[in-house]
Enzyme design. Structure first.
Site, mmCIF file in Angstrom:
data_model
loop_
_atom_site.group_PDB
_atom_site.id
_atom_site.type_symbol
_atom_site.label_atom_id
_atom_site.label_comp_id
_atom_site.label_asym_id
_atom_site.label_seq_id
_atom_site.Cartn_x
_atom_site.Cartn_y
_atom_site.Cartn_z
ATOM 1 N N HIS A 224 0.757 41.545 -38.133
ATOM 2 C CA HIS A 224 0.294 42.612 -37.242
ATOM 3 C C HIS A 224 0.709 43.960 -37.804
ATOM 4 O O HIS A 224 1.881 44.182 -38.110
ATOM 5 C CB HIS A 224 0.881 42.425 -35.840
ATOM 6 C CG HIS A 224 0.459 43.484 -34.875
ATOM 7 N ND1 HIS A 224 -0.820 43.564 -34.366
ATOM 8 C CD2 HIS A 224 1.140 44.541 -34.334
ATOM 9 C CE1 HIS A 224 -0.915 44.592 -33.545
ATOM 10 N NE2 HIS A 224 0.269 45.204 -33.508
ATOM 11 N N SER A 225 -0.254 44.875 -37.975
ATOM 12 C CA SER A 225 -0.019 46.235 -38.429
ATOM 13 C C SER A 225 0.677 46.220 -39.801
ATOM 14 O O SER A 225 0.118 45.713 -40.761
ATOM 15 C CB SER A 225 0.784 46.999 -37.369
ATOM 16 O OG SER A 225 0.728 48.377 -37.580
#
Length: 259
Positions: free
Chosen positions: A92-93
Protein backbone atom coordinates in the site's frame (compact mmCIF):
# COMPACT_ATOMS: atom_id res chain seq x y z
CA UNK A 1 27.39 -0.24 21.64
CA UNK A 2 25.87 -1.78 18.52
CA UNK A 3 22.10 -1.77 18.08
CA UNK A 4 20.69 -5.22 17.36
CA UNK A 5 19.06 -5.47 13.95
CA UNK A 6 15.73 -7.27 14.01
CA UNK A 7 14.35 -9.28 11.11
CA UNK A 8 12.54 -7.60 8.24
CA UNK A 9 10.09 -10.45 7.70
CA UNK A 10 7.57 -11.74 10.26
CA UNK A 11 5.09 -14.60 10.07
CA UNK A 12 2.57 -13.98 12.88
CA UNK A 13 0.95 -17.39 12.42
CA UNK A 14 3.14 -19.85 10.50
CA UNK A 15 1.26 -22.29 8.28
CA UNK A 16 3.43 -25.42 7.83
CA UNK A 17 1.29 -26.77 4.99
CA UNK A 18 0.93 -23.46 3.17
CA UNK A 19 0.83 -23.66 -0.62
CA UNK A 20 2.04 -20.06 -1.03
CA UNK A 21 3.11 -16.99 0.94
CA UNK A 22 1.67 -13.48 0.90
CA UNK A 23 4.19 -10.73 1.68
CA UNK A 24 2.62 -7.43 2.76
CA UNK A 25 4.57 -4.16 2.59
CA UNK A 26 3.56 -1.22 4.84
CA UNK A 27 2.81 2.35 3.83
CA UNK A 28 4.75 5.41 4.99
CA UNK A 29 4.76 5.80 8.75
CA UNK A 30 3.32 2.33 9.35
CA UNK A 31 4.73 -1.08 10.15
CA UNK A 32 3.81 -4.72 10.09
CA UNK A 33 0.89 -4.23 12.49
CA UNK A 34 -1.24 -2.67 9.75
CA UNK A 35 -1.63 -6.19 8.34
CA UNK A 36 -2.47 -8.01 11.59
CA UNK A 37 -6.21 -8.04 10.79
CA UNK A 38 -5.54 -9.90 7.54
CA UNK A 39 -4.56 -13.28 8.98
CA UNK A 40 -8.04 -14.62 9.89
CA UNK A 41 -9.41 -13.49 6.51
CA UNK A 42 -6.88 -15.29 4.33
CA UNK A 43 -7.24 -18.81 2.87
CA UNK A 44 -5.94 -21.52 5.17
CA UNK A 45 -3.16 -22.47 2.74
CA UNK A 46 -1.83 -18.92 2.24
CA UNK A 47 0.79 -17.93 4.83
CA UNK A 48 0.96 -14.24 5.78
CA UNK A 49 4.37 -12.58 6.02
CA UNK A 50 4.64 -8.96 7.14
CA UNK A 51 7.49 -6.69 6.12
CA UNK A 52 8.92 -4.60 8.97
CA UNK A 53 11.44 -1.94 7.85
CA UNK A 54 13.57 -0.25 10.54
CA UNK A 55 12.37 2.77 12.46
CA UNK A 56 8.91 1.49 13.42
CA UNK A 57 7.22 -0.57 16.14
CA UNK A 58 9.82 -2.97 17.60
CA UNK A 59 12.55 -1.46 15.36
CA UNK A 60 12.30 2.13 16.60
CA UNK A 61 15.88 2.03 17.88
CA UNK A 62 17.12 1.59 14.30
CA UNK A 63 17.30 4.62 12.00
CA UNK A 64 14.75 4.55 9.16
CA UNK A 65 16.04 4.24 5.61
CA UNK A 66 15.53 6.99 3.06
CA UNK A 67 15.88 5.24 -0.30
CA UNK A 68 14.00 2.29 -1.74
CA UNK A 69 17.23 0.67 -2.97
CA UNK A 70 18.48 0.54 0.64
CA UNK A 71 15.31 -1.28 1.62
CA UNK A 72 15.60 -3.79 -1.21
CA UNK A 73 19.29 -4.44 -0.44
CA UNK A 74 18.50 -5.21 3.20
CA UNK A 75 15.31 -7.19 2.55
CA UNK A 76 16.48 -9.48 -0.25
CA UNK A 77 18.76 -11.77 1.83
CA UNK A 78 15.86 -12.55 4.19
CA UNK A 79 13.49 -13.14 1.31
CA UNK A 80 15.63 -15.67 -0.56
CA UNK A 81 14.83 -18.65 1.73
CA UNK A 82 11.11 -17.96 1.37
CA UNK A 83 11.21 -18.36 -2.41
CA UNK A 84 11.04 -22.15 -2.08
CA UNK A 85 7.27 -21.63 -2.31
CA UNK A 86 5.27 -19.31 -4.57
CA UNK A 87 4.92 -15.79 -3.21
CA UNK A 88 2.43 -13.00 -3.78
CA UNK A 89 3.16 -9.34 -2.93
CA UNK A 90 0.76 -6.71 -1.59
CA UNK A 91 1.89 -3.15 -0.96
CA UNK A 92 0.00 0.00 0.00
CA UNK A 93 1.35 3.42 -1.06
CA UNK A 94 5.10 3.39 -0.26
CA UNK A 95 4.73 -0.36 0.22
CA UNK A 96 3.61 -0.70 -3.40
CA UNK A 97 6.80 1.01 -4.55
CA UNK A 98 8.86 -1.35 -2.40
CA UNK A 99 7.01 -4.43 -3.67
CA UNK A 100 7.48 -3.38 -7.30
CA UNK A 101 11.16 -2.45 -6.89
CA UNK A 102 11.88 -5.72 -5.10
CA UNK A 103 10.23 -7.62 -7.96
CA UNK A 104 12.54 -5.88 -10.43
CA UNK A 105 15.54 -6.91 -8.33
CA UNK A 106 14.35 -10.53 -8.25
CA UNK A 107 14.17 -10.47 -12.04
CA UNK A 108 17.65 -8.95 -12.31
CA UNK A 109 19.09 -11.75 -10.18
CA UNK A 110 17.21 -14.55 -11.91
CA UNK A 111 15.23 -15.42 -8.78
CA UNK A 112 11.59 -16.59 -8.73
CA UNK A 113 9.17 -13.72 -9.23
CA UNK A 114 5.95 -13.23 -7.26
CA UNK A 115 2.99 -15.03 -8.81
CA UNK A 116 0.96 -11.83 -8.51
CA UNK A 117 1.55 -8.19 -7.61
CA UNK A 118 -1.21 -6.39 -5.69
CA UNK A 119 -0.49 -2.66 -5.59
CA UNK A 120 -2.54 -0.07 -3.73
CA UNK A 121 -2.78 3.74 -3.68
CA UNK A 122 0.48 4.38 -5.50
CA UNK A 123 0.99 6.10 -8.86
CA UNK A 124 2.71 4.03 -11.54
CA UNK A 125 6.49 4.39 -11.18
CA UNK A 126 7.10 5.92 -14.60
CA UNK A 127 4.98 8.96 -13.66
CA UNK A 128 7.53 10.15 -11.11
CA UNK A 129 6.59 12.26 -8.10
CA UNK A 130 4.07 14.96 -9.08
CA UNK A 131 2.50 15.89 -5.77
CA UNK A 132 3.67 18.13 -2.93
CA UNK A 133 7.17 17.64 -1.54
CA UNK A 134 6.25 16.66 1.98
CA UNK A 135 9.57 15.37 3.30
CA UNK A 136 11.00 18.92 3.47
CA UNK A 137 8.08 20.37 5.44
CA UNK A 138 8.54 21.54 9.02
CA UNK A 139 7.02 19.45 11.81
CA UNK A 140 3.81 21.47 12.12
CA UNK A 141 3.08 21.22 8.40
CA UNK A 142 3.92 17.52 8.43
CA UNK A 143 1.39 16.99 11.22
CA UNK A 144 -1.22 18.71 9.06
CA UNK A 145 -0.40 16.29 6.24
CA UNK A 146 -0.96 13.31 8.55
CA UNK A 147 -4.36 14.67 9.55
CA UNK A 148 -5.33 15.22 5.94
CA UNK A 149 -4.29 11.73 4.86
CA UNK A 150 -6.58 10.18 7.44
CA UNK A 151 -4.49 7.13 8.25
CA UNK A 152 -3.77 8.18 11.83
CA UNK A 153 -6.58 7.89 14.43
CA UNK A 154 -7.68 11.36 15.52
CA UNK A 155 -7.27 10.35 19.17
CA UNK A 156 -3.52 9.92 18.59
CA UNK A 157 -3.12 13.66 17.97
CA UNK A 158 -4.30 14.43 21.51
CA UNK A 159 -1.71 12.17 23.19
CA UNK A 160 1.25 14.43 24.12
CA UNK A 161 4.29 13.61 22.02
CA UNK A 162 2.87 10.49 20.38
CA UNK A 163 2.47 11.68 16.82
CA UNK A 164 5.49 13.98 17.06
CA UNK A 165 7.65 10.96 17.89
CA UNK A 166 6.62 9.44 14.56
CA UNK A 167 7.65 12.44 12.47
CA UNK A 168 11.27 11.32 11.80
CA UNK A 169 9.94 8.02 10.44
CA UNK A 170 7.24 9.73 8.38
CA UNK A 171 9.78 12.18 6.98
CA UNK A 172 12.15 9.34 6.04
CA UNK A 173 9.35 7.36 4.38
CA UNK A 174 8.15 10.39 2.43
CA UNK A 175 11.76 10.83 1.31
CA UNK A 176 11.71 7.25 -0.01
CA UNK A 177 8.54 7.92 -1.99
CA UNK A 178 9.30 11.42 -3.24
CA UNK A 179 12.94 11.03 -4.27
CA UNK A 180 12.41 7.77 -6.21
CA UNK A 181 13.64 8.08 -9.79
CA UNK A 182 12.36 5.54 -12.28
CA UNK A 183 14.66 3.93 -14.82
CA UNK A 184 12.79 2.56 -17.87
CA UNK A 185 12.73 -1.24 -17.78
CA UNK A 186 10.89 -3.93 -19.77
CA UNK A 187 7.42 -4.80 -18.45
CA UNK A 188 7.13 -7.65 -15.96
CA UNK A 189 5.72 -11.05 -16.85
CA UNK A 190 3.64 -10.97 -13.69
CA UNK A 191 -0.11 -10.34 -13.25
CA UNK A 192 -0.73 -6.94 -11.65
CA UNK A 193 -3.87 -5.95 -9.71
CA UNK A 194 -4.13 -2.32 -8.66
CA UNK A 195 -6.47 -0.84 -6.04
CA UNK A 196 -7.34 2.74 -5.20
CA UNK A 197 -9.76 5.09 -3.47
CA UNK A 198 -12.25 7.05 -5.55
CA UNK A 199 -11.68 10.12 -3.38
CA UNK A 200 -7.87 9.81 -3.10
CA UNK A 201 -6.61 13.27 -4.04
CA UNK A 202 -2.99 12.12 -3.95
CA UNK A 203 -3.41 9.29 -6.45
CA UNK A 204 -5.86 10.01 -9.29
CA UNK A 205 -7.34 7.16 -11.30
CA UNK A 206 -5.14 7.80 -14.35
CA UNK A 207 -2.04 7.39 -12.15
CA UNK A 208 -3.29 3.95 -11.14
CA UNK A 209 -4.27 3.03 -14.69
CA UNK A 210 -0.69 3.68 -15.84
CA UNK A 211 0.46 0.57 -13.96
CA UNK A 212 -0.89 -1.28 -17.01
CA UNK A 213 2.35 -0.37 -18.79
CA UNK A 214 4.39 -2.27 -16.18
CA UNK A 215 3.23 -5.78 -17.11
CA UNK A 216 2.83 -7.94 -20.18
CA UNK A 217 0.54 -10.22 -18.17
CA UNK A 218 -2.99 -9.64 -16.86
CA UNK A 219 -3.88 -6.24 -15.42
CA UNK A 220 -6.88 -5.14 -13.38
CA UNK A 221 -7.87 -1.92 -11.61
CA UNK A 222 -10.46 -1.77 -8.83
CA UNK A 223 -11.63 1.44 -7.18
CA UNK A 224 -13.38 1.69 -3.81
CA UNK A 225 -15.15 4.48 -1.94
CA UNK A 226 -12.81 6.50 0.24
CA UNK A 227 -9.54 8.37 0.19
CA UNK A 228 -5.91 7.30 0.48
CA UNK A 229 -6.73 4.85 3.27
CA UNK A 230 -9.84 3.41 1.63
CA UNK A 231 -8.52 -0.10 2.34
CA UNK A 232 -9.63 0.00 5.98
CA UNK A 233 -13.24 -0.17 4.81
CA UNK A 234 -12.55 -2.36 1.76
CA UNK A 235 -10.47 -5.01 3.53
CA UNK A 236 -12.86 -7.90 2.94
CA UNK A 237 -13.09 -7.15 -0.79
CA UNK A 238 -9.33 -6.77 -1.20
CA UNK A 239 -8.58 -10.02 0.61
CA UNK A 240 -11.18 -11.76 -1.54
CA UNK A 241 -9.43 -10.58 -4.72
CA UNK A 242 -6.15 -11.96 -3.36
CA UNK A 243 -7.79 -15.23 -2.34
CA UNK A 244 -9.36 -15.63 -5.80
CA UNK A 245 -6.01 -15.03 -7.51
CA UNK A 246 -4.34 -17.50 -5.17
CA UNK A 247 -6.99 -20.14 -5.93
CA UNK A 248 -6.73 -19.52 -9.68
CA UNK A 249 -2.95 -19.93 -9.56
CA UNK A 250 -3.39 -23.25 -7.77
CA UNK A 251 -5.86 -24.42 -10.40
CA UNK A 252 -3.48 -23.55 -13.22
CA UNK A 253 -0.62 -25.35 -11.47
CA UNK A 254 -2.76 -28.47 -11.00
CA UNK A 255 -3.85 -28.42 -14.63
CA UNK A 256 -0.24 -28.08 -15.72
CA UNK A 257 0.86 -31.03 -13.60
CA UNK A 258 -1.90 -33.21 -15.07
CA UNK A 259 -0.75 -32.42 -18.59
Amino acid sequence: MTTAVRPWLRAPAPVPGARARLLCFPCAGSGSMMYHPWRPLLPADLELWQVQPPGREDRTSEPPLTHVSQMVDALLPELRPLLDKPVLFFGHSMGALLAYTLTLRLREEGLPLPRHLFLSARPAPQRGHRGPTRHILDDAALLDVLRELGGTPEAAFSVPGLVESLLPLVRADFTVSETYRHTPVPPLDVPVSVFGGLADRLVPTEALEDWRECTRDRFSLRLFPGGHFYLHDALDQIVQVIADAHAATGSRQSAGSVR
